[in-house]
Write a protein that holds these residues in place. Structure first.
Motif, PDB file in Angstrom:
ATOM      1  N   ASN A   6      80.248  -1.210  91.519  1.00 29.33           N
ATOM      2  CA  ASN A   6      79.489  -2.271  92.222  1.00 29.33           C
ATOM      3  C   ASN A   6      79.336  -2.006  93.719  1.00 29.33           C
ATOM      4  O   ASN A   6      79.113  -2.938  94.489  1.00 29.33           O
ATOM      5  N   LEU A   7      79.505  -0.749  94.109  1.00 25.69           N
ATOM      6  CA  LEU A   7      79.264  -0.376  95.507  1.00 25.69           C
ATOM      7  C   LEU A   7      78.046   0.529  95.539  1.00 25.69           C
ATOM      8  O   LEU A   7      77.985   1.521  94.811  1.00 25.69           O
ATOM      9  N   PHE A   8      77.084   0.160  96.365  1.00 24.14           N
ATOM     10  CA  PHE A   8      75.847   0.936  96.475  1.00 24.14           C
ATOM     11  C   PHE A   8      75.654   1.316  97.947  1.00 24.14           C
ATOM     12  O   PHE A   8      75.844   0.472  98.824  1.00 24.14           O
ATOM     13  N   LEU A   9      75.283   2.563  98.153  1.00 20.75           N
ATOM     14  CA  LEU A   9      75.111   3.031  99.528  1.00 20.75           C
ATOM     15  C   LEU A   9      73.636   3.327  99.792  1.00 20.75           C
ATOM     16  O   LEU A   9      72.995   4.032  99.011  1.00 20.75           O
ATOM     17  N   ILE A  10      73.127   2.782 100.865  1.00 21.61           N
ATOM     18  CA  ILE A  10      71.764   3.123 101.291  1.00 21.61           C
ATOM     19  C   ILE A  10      71.916   4.209 102.353  1.00 21.61           C
ATOM     20  O   ILE A  10      72.759   4.071 103.251  1.00 21.61           O
ATOM     21  N   VAL A  11      71.104   5.257 102.260  1.00 21.45           N
ATOM     22  CA  VAL A  11      71.244   6.450 103.106  1.00 21.45           C
ATOM     23  C   VAL A  11      72.641   7.057 102.910  1.00 21.45           C
ATOM     24  O   VAL A  11      73.371   7.344 103.857  1.00 21.45           O
ATOM     25  N   GLY A  12      72.987   7.243 101.651  1.00 18.30           N
ATOM     26  CA  GLY A  12      74.243   7.900 101.306  1.00 18.30           C
ATOM     27  C   GLY A  12      74.081   9.418 101.360  1.00 18.30           C
ATOM     28  O   GLY A  12      73.074   9.919 101.873  1.00 18.30           O
ATOM     29  N   PRO A  13      75.078  10.157 100.829  1.00 18.97           N
ATOM     30  CA  PRO A  13      75.044  11.615 100.913  1.00 18.97           C
ATOM     31  C   PRO A  13      73.761  12.235 100.354  1.00 18.97           C
ATOM     32  O   PRO A  13      73.230  11.792  99.340  1.00 18.97           O
ATOM     33  N   ASN A  14      73.277  13.252 101.040  1.00 19.45           N
ATOM     34  CA  ASN A  14      72.093  14.028 100.628  1.00 19.45           C
ATOM     35  C   ASN A  14      70.846  13.177 100.389  1.00 19.45           C
ATOM     36  O   ASN A  14      70.106  13.391  99.424  1.00 19.45           O
ATOM     37  N   THR A  15      70.642  12.217 101.272  1.00 14.58           N
ATOM     38  CA  THR A  15      69.388  11.456 101.231  1.00 14.58           C
ATOM     39  C   THR A  15      68.589  11.632 102.528  1.00 14.58           C
ATOM     40  O   THR A  15      67.507  11.080 102.662  1.00 14.58           O
TER      41      THR A  15
END
Ligand code: NAP
Length: 501
Positions: free
Chosen positions: A384-393
Motif C-alpha cells: 500500500n505504498l506508492f511512489l511517484i517519481v520513484g527509481p528509474n522514472t
C-alpha cells in the motif's frame, strides 16, 4: 477521513508532497470521486521544487506547453521555457481550480512511516503533530528535493555567507560582492548570467564542462496566447508537436548515442560564437559524449564568462579558507559569498524519512545498495505504498509531467482495484520487481548514459537508478492499468473480523 459504522470504509490516503506529483495524484483522486485523502508537505508553501528553487534566473528547460498537466492546459504561458514564478503560479492555480486547499496540510513534515501488518494500515509520524493513520501512502517527495553541498575541507571556517542554489538566501544582497559559484550544472548556468552584472566579481568553479545548446528564448505573442485560449485544440496540437519532437530525439539517447555527435557539432559552434578567447574555449569544451549528463541550454552562459568581472576556475577546489576558496594550483580566490549549485541527492536517495514496511523491513536498508521498484512505483515488503517519481522514472529528454501522469494513472488504478475488490493490502511480488529491474538495466546498457561519465544518475555502486531507459510512451503503456497479478493481495475479510473496520 473516517468510515461510517457498518459501511465499507473509504480508503484513507496520505499523499506526501505538494509538487507536481502530489497535486496530480490529488486531482486524479478527486476526479475519481475519492476525497478521503490528505496532502502533507514539510514546507510552508505548496509547489514542491518550484516553491523551493527561487534562485535568480530560475526557469524550466522543458517547454512549458509540455511541462504542464495534460488535463489542465495553460494557454497563457509567456515563453517557450517559462520562469519559475509562472510555474509556481500554475501549481497554485491547479490547487484553486480543483479545490485542493482543504486537503493540503503545510508545515507538516513526515518524519517516519511504519506499516502495521495485522491491521494493514500505515502510521505516519508528523513533526509536532499527532500520528496519522492511513490505508494507503503515496510518496511524492520528488527526486531532486534534497540539496547536496560538498563537504569541502575548511568550509566551516569561511567568514562570508554560504548557501545552496535550492535554498536561496534572499536576505543576502549579493550586489557588489565577490561571489563564488560552485558547479556548472542546470542550476548554475541559470544563476550565473542572472547575477553576473550586479555582483562585484563572479568566480565560477567548474569541475566538468557541460554540453550547452542554444536556447529558444521566444515569447508567445498575444495572438498565439489568444488562439490557444480560444481554440484549445491548437494548444493540444502544439503540445503534441513538442512531445513528439522530444520523443524522436530519445532514439539517439536510447539506441544510437553516436547520433548525438550531430548535436555536439551545434554545441561546438555555440562555444565558438559565444567565446572569443581560445584558452577559455578549451576550458568550456566538454570531453564526454553529449547526453551522458543532462544537456543544458543557454544563450547567456558563454558570453557571461567573458565579462571582465567573471572568471572560470577549472583547477579544482583544494579547500575553503576564512577568506575564500583555494584551488589546487595554490591560488586563493577571495570571496564574500559562496553559492553551491552542486545538485541534489538523487541516485542514492531512499525516502527522506525512515520507512518500515512489513515485518519491520526498512526501506533504507533495502535500498542501501540500490533503489529499486516495480514500474518505479511499488516496493516489495512495503504494501500500500506508492511512489511517484520513484527509481528509474527520470528523463534526460522530455517532460517529467508525462511520467508523473503515467504513474498517477497506475496508482489510481491500484486504489480503484482495492476499493472494488475490497482489498486491505497490495504488495508487489519480489519476482516482479526483479524482472522489471533486470529489464531496465539491460536496456540501459545501450544508452548514452552508459557511455562513461560521472553523472548524478548513478548510485555509489555505479548503477543507474534514476533514468527510464525507454520512450515515455512505453512507460505510459506499462502503467496504464494496475496489474494485480503481480501483487500479493489480501482481502479485507482476511484481515478484519466481521464488524471491524
Ligand atoms: P547538477 O546537475 O547535479 O550539477 C551540480 C554541479 O555541481 C555540477 O557541475 C557538478 O560537477 C558540480 N559539483 C558537484 N559537487 C562538486 C564538488 N564537490 N566540487 C566541484 N563541483 C561539484 O545540479 P543542478 O544544476 O542543481 O541540477 C540538478 C538537476 O535539477 C538537473 O539535472 C535537472 O534535472 C534539474 N534542474 C532542472 C532545471 C530546469 O530548468 N528544468 C533547472 C535546474 C535544475 P560535475 O559535473 O563534475 O559533477
Amino acid at each position: 477521513m473516517s468510515a461510517s459504522p457498518g459501511s465499507r470504509p473509504q480508503l484513507r490516503i496520505a499523499i506526501i508532497g505538494t509538487g507536481f506529483g502530489g497535486l496530480a495524484m490529488a486531482v486524479a483522486l478527486l476526479r475519481a470521486g475519492i476525497s478521503s485523502f490528505v496532502i502533507l508537505d514539510k514546507d510552508s508553501q505548496a509547489g514542491g521544487t518550484w516553491a523551493a528553487n527561487t534562485y535568480p534566473g530560475c526557469e524550466c528547460d522543458v517547454p512549458s506547453h509540455l511541462y504542464s498537466y495534460s488535463f489542465a492546459p495553460n494557454p497563457r504561458w509567456s515563453h517557450v521555457f517559462s520562469p519559475q514564478g509562472e510555474i509556481l503560479d500554475y501549481t497554485r492555480d491547479i490547487i484553486r481550480r480543483f479545490g485542493l486547499e482543504a486537503h493540503i496540510r503545510l508545515n507538516s513534515q513526515v518524519t517516519g512511516a511504519r506499516f502495521d501488518e495485522a491491521r494493514a494500515v500505515w502510521t505516519l509520524s508528523v513533526a509536532g503533530q499527532p500520528d496519522l493513520e492511513v490505508d494507503v501512502v503515496v510518496g511524492a517527495t520528488g527526486g531532486l528535493s534534497r540539496p547536496v553541498s560538498p563537504d569541502f575541507a575548511g568550509l566551516e571556517s569561511f567568514e562570508g555567507t554560504v548557501f545552496h542554489s535550492a535554498r536561496w538566501r534572499h536576505d543576502v544582497a549579493l550586489d557588489g560582492l565577490r561571489v563564488g559559484l560552485v558547479g556548472t550544472g542546470a542550476s548554475a548556468i541559470q544563476i550565473g548570467p542572472a547575477i553576473a552584472s550586479t555582483v562585484g566579481a563572479l568566480t565560477v568553479f567548474q569541475r566538468t564542462a557541460p554540453w550547452i545548446l542554444p536556447r529558444d528564448s521566444s515569447e508567445y505573442s498575444p495572438l498565439a496566447k489568444a488562439a490557444f485560449a480560444r481554440v484549445p485544440a491548437l494548444g493540444w496540437l502544439h503540445r503534441q508537436q513538442i512531445y513528439w519532437t522530444l520523443e524522436a530525439r530519445a532514439t539517439a539517447f536510447l539506441h544510437e548515442p553516436r547520433l548525438l555527435q550531430l548535436a555536439e557539432g551545434i554545441a561546438h559552434r555555440h562555444i565558438r560564437r559565444g567565446v572569443r578567447d581560445p584558452a577559455l574555449r578549451q576550458k568550456v569544451t566538454p570531453t564526454y559524449r553529449m547526453g551522458c549528463k543532462r544537456i543544458l541550454m543557454s544563450n547567456t552562459w558563454y558570453p557571461m564568462l567573458e565579462r571582465p568581472n567573471v572568471s572560470l576556475q577549472t583547477e579544482g577546489i583544494e579547500r575553503v579558507e576564512p577568506r575564500g576558496i583555494r584551488t589546487r594550483d595554490g591560488r586563493l580566490h577571495e570571496l564574500d559569498a559562496i553559492v553551491m549549485a552542486t545538485g541534489f541527492q538523487a541516485a542514492d536517495a531512499a525516502a527522506p524519512f525512515p520507512v518500515a514496511g512489513r515485518g519491520g523491513a526498512q526501506l533504507e536498508t533495502l535500498w542501501a545498495t540500490d533503489a529499486m521498484a516495480y514500474k518505479g512505483t511499488t516496493v516489495g515488503s512495503f504494501p500500500n505504498l506508492f511512489l511517484i517519481v520513484g527509481p528509474n522514472t527520470g528523463l534526460g529528454h522530455s517532460s517529467m509531467i508525462f511520467m508523473i501522469e503515467s504513474q498517477v494513472a497506475y496508482v489510481l488504478s491500484a486504489i480503484e482495484t482495492m476499493r472494488r475488490d475490497d482489498l486491505a493490502s497490495v504488495e508487489v511480488r519480489p519476482e516482479a520487481v526483479e524482472a522489471w529491474n533486470v529489464d531496465i538495466q539491460r536496456k540501459l546498457g545501450r544508452t548514452v548514459w552508459e557511455s562513461g561519465c560521472a553523472a548524478w544518475y548513478r548510485s555509489s555502486s555505479g548503477r543507474n537508478t534514476t533514468l527510464w531507459p525507454g520512450f515515455t510512451w512505453q512507460f505510459r503503456l506499462a502503467t496504464r492499468k494496475f496489474d494485480s497479478d503481480r501483487y500479493v493481495v489480501r482481502r479485507r475479510a482476511e484481515v478484519f473480523a466481521p464488524g471491524e473496520s
